[in-house]
Scaffold this active site. Sequence first.
Site, PDB file in Angstrom:
ATOM      1  CB  THR A 175      -0.917   0.040   1.251  1.00 21.79           C
ATOM      2  OG1 THR A 175      -0.090  -0.098   2.412  1.00 21.79           O
ATOM      3  CG2 THR A 175      -1.962  -1.043   1.228  1.00 21.79           C
ATOM      4  NE  ARG A 234       3.717   7.529  -3.249  1.00 22.40           N
ATOM      5  CZ  ARG A 234       2.754   7.735  -2.362  1.00 22.40           C
ATOM      6  NH1 ARG A 234       1.969   6.743  -1.982  1.00 22.40           N
ATOM      7  NH2 ARG A 234       2.562   8.934  -1.850  1.00 22.40           N
ATOM      8  CD  GLU A 261      -0.540   4.812  -8.142  1.00 21.95           C
ATOM      9  OE1 GLU A 261      -0.362   3.735  -7.550  1.00 21.95           O
ATOM     10  OE2 GLU A 261      -0.909   5.859  -7.566  1.00 21.95           O
ATOM     11  CG  HIS A 293      -2.914   5.555  -4.473  1.00 23.72           C
ATOM     12  ND1 HIS A 293      -1.683   5.837  -5.011  1.00 23.72           N
ATOM     13  CD2 HIS A 293      -2.842   5.934  -3.170  1.00 23.72           C
ATOM     14  CE1 HIS A 293      -0.911   6.379  -4.077  1.00 23.72           C
ATOM     15  NE2 HIS A 293      -1.599   6.439  -2.946  1.00 23.72           N
TER      16      HIS A 293
HETATM   17  P1  NAD Z   1       6.986   7.259   7.665  1.00 25.98           P
HETATM   18  O1  NAD Z   1       7.996   8.258   7.210  1.00 25.98           O
HETATM   19  O2  NAD Z   1       6.324   7.452   8.988  1.00 25.98           O
HETATM   20  O3  NAD Z   1       7.652   5.800   7.682  1.00 25.98           O
HETATM   21  C1  NAD Z   1       8.451   5.321   6.652  1.00 25.98           C
HETATM   22  C2  NAD Z   1       9.469   4.371   7.279  1.00 25.98           C
HETATM   23  O4  NAD Z   1      10.223   3.780   6.221  1.00 25.98           O
HETATM   24  C3  NAD Z   1      10.461   5.089   8.200  1.00 25.98           C
HETATM   25  O5  NAD Z   1      10.506   4.420   9.446  1.00 25.98           O
HETATM   26  C4  NAD Z   1      11.783   4.994   7.457  1.00 25.98           C
HETATM   27  O6  NAD Z   1      12.915   4.862   8.333  1.00 25.98           O
HETATM   28  C5  NAD Z   1      11.577   3.725   6.642  1.00 25.98           C
HETATM   29  N1  NAD Z   1      12.475   3.621   5.509  1.00 25.98           N
HETATM   30  C6  NAD Z   1      12.977   4.595   4.716  1.00 25.98           C
HETATM   31  N2  NAD Z   1      13.794   4.069   3.794  1.00 25.98           N
HETATM   32  C7  NAD Z   1      13.803   2.735   4.002  1.00 25.98           C
HETATM   33  C8  NAD Z   1      14.468   1.647   3.382  1.00 25.98           C
HETATM   34  N3  NAD Z   1      15.305   1.853   2.370  1.00 25.98           N
HETATM   35  N4  NAD Z   1      14.231   0.404   3.852  1.00 25.98           N
HETATM   36  C9  NAD Z   1      13.409   0.200   4.898  1.00 25.98           C
HETATM   37  N5  NAD Z   1      12.748   1.195   5.539  1.00 25.98           N
HETATM   38  C10 NAD Z   1      12.955   2.439   5.089  1.00 25.98           C
HETATM   39  O7  NAD Z   1       5.926   7.178   6.494  1.00 25.98           O
HETATM   40  P2  NAD Z   1       4.440   6.603   6.581  1.00 25.98           P
HETATM   41  O8  NAD Z   1       3.511   7.710   6.926  1.00 25.98           O
HETATM   42  O9  NAD Z   1       4.430   5.382   7.410  1.00 25.98           O
HETATM   43  O10 NAD Z   1       4.166   6.274   5.049  1.00 25.98           O
HETATM   44  C11 NAD Z   1       4.865   5.235   4.397  1.00 25.98           C
HETATM   45  C12 NAD Z   1       4.561   5.276   2.926  1.00 25.98           C
HETATM   46  O11 NAD Z   1       3.184   4.936   2.702  1.00 25.98           O
HETATM   47  C13 NAD Z   1       4.693   6.670   2.283  1.00 25.98           C
HETATM   48  O12 NAD Z   1       6.027   6.924   1.902  1.00 25.98           O
HETATM   49  C14 NAD Z   1       3.783   6.576   1.092  1.00 25.98           C
HETATM   50  O13 NAD Z   1       4.539   6.145  -0.018  1.00 25.98           O
HETATM   51  C15 NAD Z   1       2.788   5.485   1.466  1.00 25.98           C
HETATM   52  N6  NAD Z   1       1.414   5.981   1.592  1.00 25.98           N
HETATM   53  C16 NAD Z   1       0.435   5.376   0.865  1.00 25.98           C
HETATM   54  C17 NAD Z   1      -0.881   5.810   0.970  1.00 25.98           C
HETATM   55  C18 NAD Z   1      -2.017   5.156   0.218  1.00 25.98           C
HETATM   56  O14 NAD Z   1      -3.080   5.772   0.075  1.00 25.98           O
HETATM   57  N7  NAD Z   1      -1.876   3.944  -0.266  1.00 25.98           N
HETATM   58  C19 NAD Z   1      -1.173   6.882   1.815  1.00 25.98           C
HETATM   59  C20 NAD Z   1      -0.150   7.460   2.558  1.00 25.98           C
HETATM   60  C21 NAD Z   1       1.140   7.014   2.438  1.00 25.98           C
END
Ligand code: NAD
Length: 336
Positions: A232, A234, A263, A295
């Site tokens: 969910t 990217r 997408e 999405h």
């Molecule tokens: P966040 O910043 O709170 O958490 C992201 C985590 O990923 C962090 O803990 C970071 O340390 C970790 N990270 C970064 N690079 C990494 C790597 N190379 N390997 C492993 N971990 C790594 O972000 P979040 O709010 O939890 O959101 C996460 C992702 O969800 C967003 O980046 C976005 O792409 C996606 N998202 C999707 C939707 C949807 O509607 N489907 C909505 C919101 C966010």
Amino acid sequence: MRVAVFSTKPYDRQYLNETNEEFGHELVYFEPRLNRSTVPLAQGFPCVCVFVNDEVDAHVLLQLQQGGTELLALRSAGFNHVDMQVAEQLGIKVVRVPAYSPHAVAEHNIALLMALNRKTHRAYNRVREGNFSLDGLLGFDLYGLAVGVIGTGKIGEAASRIFHGFGCELLGYDLNPNPNCEALGMQYVSMDELFSQADIISIHCPLTPDTHHLINAGTISKMKRGVTILNTSRGAIIDAQAVLVGLKSGQVGNLGLDVYEEEADLFFEDLSDQIIQDDVFARLLTLPNVVITGHQGFFTEKALANIAHTTLENICEFEQSGDCQNLLDAKGVKAS
Ligand code: NAD
């Protein structure tokens, strides 16, 4: 502030308009995505507001700067669609909505898992047609299964809490381990250990050069046979062609996607009377053990209200002080 708001659907406008009564910005809505073709629409707007599939590359940023744009306000947490370095070079500030409801996305992730597991998508259709056969609907108990959570930030943590509630064993991989997840009993392991031990892989890291095609033919071969993969986050974190090969061979047992690498030309639009040109996507749609949503992880009332509020507040903060607590720097981390 005068704001050109791109990629807007009626639901975006409704929440932004209601929230804007408090802020009083001049919001001018554009339905199309911001990209090289539509960027002239932004001419003369000091602030431009975009969503996840807008293409804010170097060319678009240069046009924005020349048109007088000072602020790019993202209605998303992810910023992989913005060339952050070029934005910094051009002096365009970028603000985002770091958290609007991690629970919305985490809960949708579980909806995908539960549909895949108990075949709800198939059962629903069968029962409506008077077919009460259970053949092909066999599921598995989640209790006791190992879930590998990649990215244990806000959404990863919310998802981990739900998996914990199901009685799953939690494995984690993140550059920065999260103590709240450790408190749930999550064991942080190497990526390879996670791949080899997890029954379910749940992806919640951002899309970066390091995570692009993190799930590929090589990493899929390291996973348990029959693994369930949920994304969910990217689309481009998964090499869809490789996962399709894995699904056809049985190496991948289930796939739940709310995002897809290509997408941008598909999601958020009604294309039901058109022929899908993306053959990988079209093939994935034919498989009984694949559930794809367009999405919609973020799409809850609370999340839309929070997105609208934080976005308009970010713009206000920038307008009043030239700064904002949700400002990003060239690397995409909060500018100090
Ligand atoms: P966040 O910043 O709170 O958490 C992201 C985590 O990923 C962090 O803990 C970071 O340390 C970790 N990270 C970064 N690079 C990494 C790597 N190379 N390997 C492993 N971990 C790594 O972000 P979040 O709010 O939890 O959101 C996460 C992702 O969800 C967003 O980046 C976005 O792409 C996606 N998202 C999707 C939707 C949807 O509607 N489907 C909505 C919101 C966010």
